[in-house]
Design an enzyme around this catalytic site. Structure first.
Site: not given
Ligand code: LLP
Length: 429
Positions: A291, A293, A329, A333, A358, A387
């Site tokens: 998965e 992202g 972000r 983070y 602000c 994100y």
């Molecule tokens: N699968 C599940 C169940 C997840 O919760 C996530 C991300 C992914 C796949 C995808 O993960 P990736 O390949 O994108 O690392 N807002 C945060 C990131 C939160 C990720 C949440 N879950 C940021 O800006 O770094």
């Protein structure tokens, strides 16, 4: 930066500096884009997203694993145009709310290629997923099993049971920001390993559910592959104890480059091959799902801003027309980004790229190096495709930024900027 000089891999594939010394994304001049669409704006190189999707599919095909689904984690860039592009490329889609499910269906994903997540799914969300006929629901907890049982008792379904996975917490921790680490034992996500046999038993009692396997997602922005190997080993242990569950969904998490020379993430090919090697050493699932992202979208997009003011006190403050409303972000983070003047890339003036909100913490790049920044300059921050749009907001009544797709020199608006009317559109009078 010299004209024609090659740009770092932080930028979208195919980006270049044109004869006027301006950055081009997808063949489009960013100064022209800023003029045409205004700023801030998310600018996406369509070919970049497609080529990363293809890299995943190609890498998956090369492993020889016959049934291998690449599931786009839609939370990274939940925009219909992005989802449609990945649907066209043959990916699946991961959704984590009814809103994301709505987007995935609107974007044209076949329901059977949708995977539904969430640690706190509502009855309405589960009912919507069942009604839509999604491919997989990933069950997170015992209460969810009860809810599905109640829903299925109330809603007669066809002959086909709903296929489900159990989300497990494998107690594997990767090196990343604690807010995006999910695989550790003390996590809000999934079943503890010790509870898995009981969960399997309880799902088996629910008429209308068919348990197919397991899911885990250990964390995000992981730059080392070792935690993934350990995750797969835990799947292997489970498979040995509980036979017959042959769908393994390994989640996402592959990290990306945000600043040239800072991160060196594994290539997509290496990541996929490593997972499959580990899987072969641990079991023989019939279907494998991953998965991704961030690694599909982050580097395919840049954000354009316009400088509103330059102020010098202890530091040089370059204030732009966006900030924590279009990229949360850095605030959440401590994430680092690069910044450049779009027609004078590179540069040596140390400055703080500050947002317009602000709060003193609204800083996009704390240690930027720009070429003599002035009011009116267009600033570009690369690697904003994951994100950023997703966590966009209207703080300070700032209008959320548009998304522009660029390809072969043509630019098309795929999400318009908020209007002032949008800010009052939900008011009930
Ligand atoms: N699968 C599940 C169940 C997840 O919760 C996530 C991300 C992914 C796949 C995808 O993960 P990736 O390949 O994108 O690392 N807002 C945060 C990131 C939160 C990720 C949440 N879950 C940021 O800006 O770094």
């Amino acid at each position: 930066m010299a004209i024609g000089s090659s740009l770092s891999r932080v930028f979208p594939l195919g980006s270049r500096v044109n004869d006027l010394g301006r950055l081009e994304i997808g063949g489009c001049d960013t100064i022209e884009l800023a003029r045409e669409f205004g700023t801030p704006a998310y600018v996406v190189a369509e070919d970049d997203l497609r080529s990363r999707a293809r890299a995943y599919l190609q890498a998956a095909a090369e492993t020889g694993q016959e049934d291998f689904g690449v599931v786009f984690a839609s939370k990274a860039f939940p925009c219909t145009a992005v989802l449609s592009l990945f649907a066209e490329e043959g990916l699946w889609c991961d959704v984590a709310s009814e809103g994301e499910l709505h987007l995935a269906l609107a974007a044209g994903f076949a329901p059977e290629r949708i995977v539904v997540h969430g640690n706190a799914k509502s009855l309405a969300e589960l009912a919507m997923a069942l009604r839509a006929g999604v491919g997989l629901i990933v069950i997170d907890n015992f209460d969810e099993i009860d809810r599905l049982r109640d829903l299925l008792a109330g809603e007669p379904r066809g002959a086909e049971p709903q296929q489900v996975l159990l989300r497990i917490t494998p107690d594997v921790k990767g090196e990343t920001h604690e807010k995006i680490s999910t695989g550790q034992a003390d996590s809000k996500f999934g079943f503890s390993m010790i509870d898995v046999p009981e969960a399997v038993r309880r799902v088996a009692e629910v008429h209308g559910l068919a348990l197919r396997g397991f899911h885990a997602h250990i964390g995000s922005q992981l730059l080392d592959l070792d935690p993934f190997r350990r995750e797969v080993a835990e799947f292997g242990k489970l498979a040995a104890r509980i036979p017959g569950l042959d769908v393994w969904d390994l989640g996402g998490g592959l990290g990306v480059r945000y600043v040239a020379g800072r991160e060196s993430p594994p290539e997509i090919e290496e990541y996929v091959a490593t997972l499959v090697d580990a899987v072969r050493g641990s079991g023989s699932p019939r279907r494998l799902l991953i998965e991704p992202g961030r690694s599909l979208t982050a580097n395919g997009c840049v954000t354009l801003y316009t400088v509103e003011s330059v102020k010098r006190n202890v530091s040089t403050w370059v204030a732009v027309d966006g900030g924590m409303s279009d990229n949360l972000r850095p605030m959440l983070y401590g994430a680092r980004y690069e910044a450049h003047v779009a027609d004078r890339l590179g540069g040596s003036v140390s400055c703080v790229l500050a947002g317009k909100h602000c709060e003193s913490g609204d800083v996009i790049v704390a240690e930027a190096h720009l070429d003599d920044p002035r009011a009116g300059d267009v600033i570009v921050t690369p690697a904003t495709g994951a994100y950023c749009y997703a966590m966009g907001n209207n703080y300070n009544g700032v209008l959320r930024a548009p998304v522009v797709f660029c390809k072969d020199g043509d630019a098309r608006l795929v999400v318009r900027r908020d209007s002032l009317e949008d800010l009052t559109a939900r008011d009930v009078r």
